[in-house]
Design a protein around this motif. Sequence first.
Motif, PDB file in Angstrom:
ATOM      1  N   ALA A 284       0.849  -1.191   0.000  1.00  0.00           N
ATOM      2  CA  ALA A 284       0.000   0.000   0.000  1.00  0.00           C
ATOM      3  C   ALA A 284       0.881   1.236   0.000  1.00  0.00           C
ATOM      4  CB  ALA A 284      -0.934   0.008   1.216  1.00  0.00           C
ATOM      5  N   GLU A 285       0.448   2.288  -0.728  1.00  0.00           N
ATOM      6  CA  GLU A 285       1.148   3.571  -0.763  1.00  0.00           C
ATOM      7  C   GLU A 285       0.539   4.471   0.317  1.00  0.00           C
ATOM      8  OE1 GLU A 285       3.659   4.277  -2.716  1.00  0.00           O
ATOM      9  OE2 GLU A 285       3.627   2.440  -3.942  1.00  0.00           O
ATOM     10  N   VAL A 286       1.329   4.773   1.357  1.00  0.00           N
ATOM     11  CA  VAL A 286       0.848   5.528   2.518  1.00  0.00           C
ATOM     12  C   VAL A 286       1.605   6.853   2.596  1.00  0.00           C
ATOM     13  CG1 VAL A 286       0.536   5.503   5.021  1.00  0.00           C
ATOM     14  CG2 VAL A 286       0.288   3.382   3.718  1.00  0.00           C
ATOM     15  N   MET A 287       0.877   7.938   2.928  1.00  0.00           N
ATOM     16  CA  MET A 287       1.472   9.268   3.053  1.00  0.00           C
ATOM     17  C   MET A 287       1.994   9.454   4.476  1.00  0.00           C
ATOM     18  SD  MET A 287       2.050  11.959   1.186  1.00  0.00           S
ATOM     19  CE  MET A 287       0.803  11.866  -0.108  1.00  0.00           C
ATOM     20  N   VAL A 288       3.322   9.697   4.619  1.00  0.00           N
ATOM     21  CA  VAL A 288       3.974   9.927   5.916  1.00  0.00           C
ATOM     22  C   VAL A 288       4.685  11.280   5.859  1.00  0.00           C
ATOM     23  CG1 VAL A 288       5.621   9.059   7.604  1.00  0.00           C
ATOM     24  CG2 VAL A 288       4.300   7.447   6.208  1.00  0.00           C
ATOM     25  N   THR A 299       0.409  -9.041   7.876  1.00  0.00           N
ATOM     26  CA  THR A 299      -0.784  -9.338   8.679  1.00  0.00           C
ATOM     27  C   THR A 299      -0.463 -10.209   9.881  1.00  0.00           C
ATOM     28  OG1 THR A 299      -1.229 -11.203   7.212  1.00  0.00           O
ATOM     29  CG2 THR A 299      -2.322  -9.134   6.700  1.00  0.00           C
ATOM     30  N   SER A 300       0.698 -10.852   9.886  1.00  0.00           N
ATOM     31  CA  SER A 300       1.071 -11.660  11.045  1.00  0.00           C
ATOM     32  C   SER A 300       1.707 -10.837  12.145  1.00  0.00           C
ATOM     33  CB  SER A 300       2.036 -12.781  10.615  1.00  0.00           C
ATOM     34  OG  SER A 300       3.240 -12.223  10.110  1.00  0.00           O
ATOM     35  N   LEU A 301       2.026  -9.589  11.864  1.00  0.00           N
ATOM     36  CA  LEU A 301       2.678  -8.713  12.834  1.00  0.00           C
ATOM     37  C   LEU A 301       1.613  -7.828  13.460  1.00  0.00           C
ATOM     38  CD1 LEU A 301       5.458  -7.867  13.976  1.00  0.00           C
ATOM     39  CD2 LEU A 301       5.540  -6.114  12.191  1.00  0.00           C
ATOM     40  N   TRP A 329      -4.016   7.434   4.538  1.00  0.00           N
ATOM     41  CA  TRP A 329      -4.291   6.537   3.398  1.00  0.00           C
ATOM     42  C   TRP A 329      -5.750   6.683   3.012  1.00  0.00           C
ATOM     43  CZ3 TRP A 329      -7.403   2.218   2.356  1.00  0.00           C
ATOM     44  CH2 TRP A 329      -7.076   1.518   1.183  1.00  0.00           C
ATOM     45  N   ASN A 330      -6.003   7.172   1.783  1.00  0.00           N
ATOM     46  CA  ASN A 330      -7.358   7.390   1.267  1.00  0.00           C
ATOM     47  C   ASN A 330      -8.190   8.272   2.198  1.00  0.00           C
ATOM     48  OD1 ASN A 330      -6.792   5.882  -0.970  1.00  0.00           O
ATOM     49  ND2 ASN A 330      -8.031   4.114  -0.399  1.00  0.00           N
ATOM     50  N   GLY A 331      -7.558   9.308   2.728  1.00  0.00           N
ATOM     51  CA  GLY A 331      -8.273  10.251   3.578  1.00  0.00           C
ATOM     52  C   GLY A 331      -8.417   9.829   5.023  1.00  0.00           C
ATOM     53  N   ILE A 332      -7.988   8.624   5.371  1.00  0.00           N
ATOM     54  CA  ILE A 332      -8.083   8.134   6.749  1.00  0.00           C
ATOM     55  C   ILE A 332      -6.749   8.406   7.441  1.00  0.00           C
ATOM     56  CG2 ILE A 332      -8.504   6.137   8.223  1.00  0.00           C
ATOM     57  CD1 ILE A 332     -10.069   4.901   5.944  1.00  0.00           C
ATOM     58  N   ILE A 333      -6.807   9.022   8.624  1.00  0.00           N
ATOM     59  CA  ILE A 333      -5.609   9.416   9.346  1.00  0.00           C
ATOM     60  C   ILE A 333      -5.461   8.534  10.580  1.00  0.00           C
ATOM     61  CG2 ILE A 333      -4.434  11.310  10.550  1.00  0.00           C
ATOM     62  CD1 ILE A 333      -6.005  13.261   8.845  1.00  0.00           C
ATOM     63  N   SER A 334      -4.252   8.097  10.837  1.00  0.00           N
ATOM     64  CA  SER A 334      -3.953   7.296  12.025  1.00  0.00           C
ATOM     65  C   SER A 334      -2.584   7.712  12.549  1.00  0.00           C
ATOM     66  CB  SER A 334      -3.955   5.799  11.699  1.00  0.00           C
ATOM     67  OG  SER A 334      -3.586   5.040  12.834  1.00  0.00           O
ATOM     68  N   LEU A 357      -6.360   2.033   9.209  1.00  0.00           N
ATOM     69  CA  LEU A 357      -6.424   2.807   7.961  1.00  0.00           C
ATOM     70  C   LEU A 357      -7.434   2.231   6.970  1.00  0.00           C
ATOM     71  CD1 LEU A 357      -2.616   3.478   7.372  1.00  0.00           C
ATOM     72  CD2 LEU A 357      -4.333   5.099   8.191  1.00  0.00           C
ATOM     73  N   GLY A 358      -7.938   1.028   7.233  1.00  0.00           N
ATOM     74  CA  GLY A 358      -8.899   0.413   6.314  1.00  0.00           C
ATOM     75  C   GLY A 358      -8.254  -0.265   5.122  1.00  0.00           C
ATOM     76  N   ILE A 359      -6.933  -0.495   5.206  1.00  0.00           N
ATOM     77  CA  ILE A 359      -6.259  -1.166   4.096  1.00  0.00           C
ATOM     78  C   ILE A 359      -6.715  -2.617   3.994  1.00  0.00           C
ATOM     79  CG2 ILE A 359      -4.012  -1.834   3.175  1.00  0.00           C
ATOM     80  CD1 ILE A 359      -2.825   0.598   4.567  1.00  0.00           C
TER      81      ILE A 359
END
Length: 505
Positions: A284-288, A299-301, A329-334, A357-359
Amino acid sequence: MTGLNGFYQMFDCDLEDTAVGPKWNEWVKELDNYLKWINITDDERKKAALLHHAGVEVFRIYEALEKNSQGDDGAQVVDSIDDMKKKLANHFNPIKNRYYEKHIFRNAKQEEGESIASYATRLRNLSKYCGFQDVDSEIMSQITEGSNNKDVIGKILRSNDELKLEELLDWGRTREVANYQIKDITTSSGTQFTVNKISYGNHTGHVRRCYSCGLKFPHIGECPAKHRKCNKCGVTGNFEKRCRQEVSQNKKSDDQVNSINKLDSNEYDYYAFSIKGDDRLPRAEVMVNNNLISFMIDTSLLLISLMIYPYKSIDPLPMLGEFETEITWNGIISRTCFRVVKGEADCLLCFKTAMELGIINMVNKLGQYEQLKSQYPKLFSNKIGKLKDYELDFHVDEQVKPKKQFHSRIPFHLRKQVEEELKSLLDQDIIEKADGPTTRISPIHVVPKKNGKIRIVVNAKQVNNAIKRESHICPTVDDLVHKLNGASWFGKLDFNHGYRQIVLS
């Protein structure tokens, strides 16, 4: 007559046309042997025993056959037991085509593991309707053509027409027994006989080829590709057909490790592997901090722990530091915490942050099993359900005569399981008990499973002959691909006893 109850082999008249005749002849011989054993000599009792034990179908066939004509005194002549057998044999044995029987005889080959005596016996049975004048001579001729025993064939060819069939079979039996004994002795004693293989033909040996040009090596002069440029990779020193870049790429596996970071240790060497550039991995491309970074979803972590260990290592990776920041990510902030280790590898995003983030989405947690079971009790029961609002209607051809197939004997050690399975099917309303006369009867067969349970299979061959078929167009692969075009979710369902869930009208 009580002893006659031991003979229970009723004759099956529904066999194929080519098999019913030989089976009838075998059945009559077995009955004759049994009548001799229980000392029944009266012809009337023999006739009654034949018609009774052969079954209702054979009795109807005999009643339909033409009886013997009247005698000189006008009295009706009653068939003897031999006349009865002859009439039924003529009915079940069709008229033999001599040329076809010869064709079958000529194409009979000795099977793997079949002895020469068994092969000769099979040929003698096939020669009954061929009309041969000298049966033994024809059998020896067919043994020469169809036997896989080279010793027997050589014995026949060296005999000069003086060898008889019985002498050949005696010699063949002795030879087979001797070969078996020799093999047993050499195997048990550990002795092995080896022979050198003699090969014929011209062997030129392995031809060495040049890695640059592909021609015979060594060259008489300079390599033709020494100053040539490859048309594929542009490297000087090889032809296109010997492109070294293409060879190296072909040797690489699809699942390859692109970067390996080695960690020094006093006792052991441990390696940390990171796989890059594989589009099949969840990413996934995430904005940092206004920087777009590609993360690999692990998903195992569940959470990024304080110490990060490489695979099968007892020593943690060297930690450079950590920082907490907001990611989008897609407007969702965490807001999450990142830890930085020494080395070059992909960025990992833990399961918890990917969920926030809903990924990725959790469909059902394993802990919700009891809740779902109590909410939908029928779906989690061990009973077989029914297809709703549907009944299957069979189109029966009334012109087909109903037939009753004979019951197949069930082994004693499986009868208790069969009774329990039938009771379970009755309780689940999958089958119904038949009361009164039945026009069609299909036998069942029991197939043991690997887990110790059984599977009941119904032989519905005769019933299927009376059902009219419905024709449907079978979709091609192109039709299925066209229907699946644009789909993004795919699933597979495994029906539990799917045929038993369809209600019959």
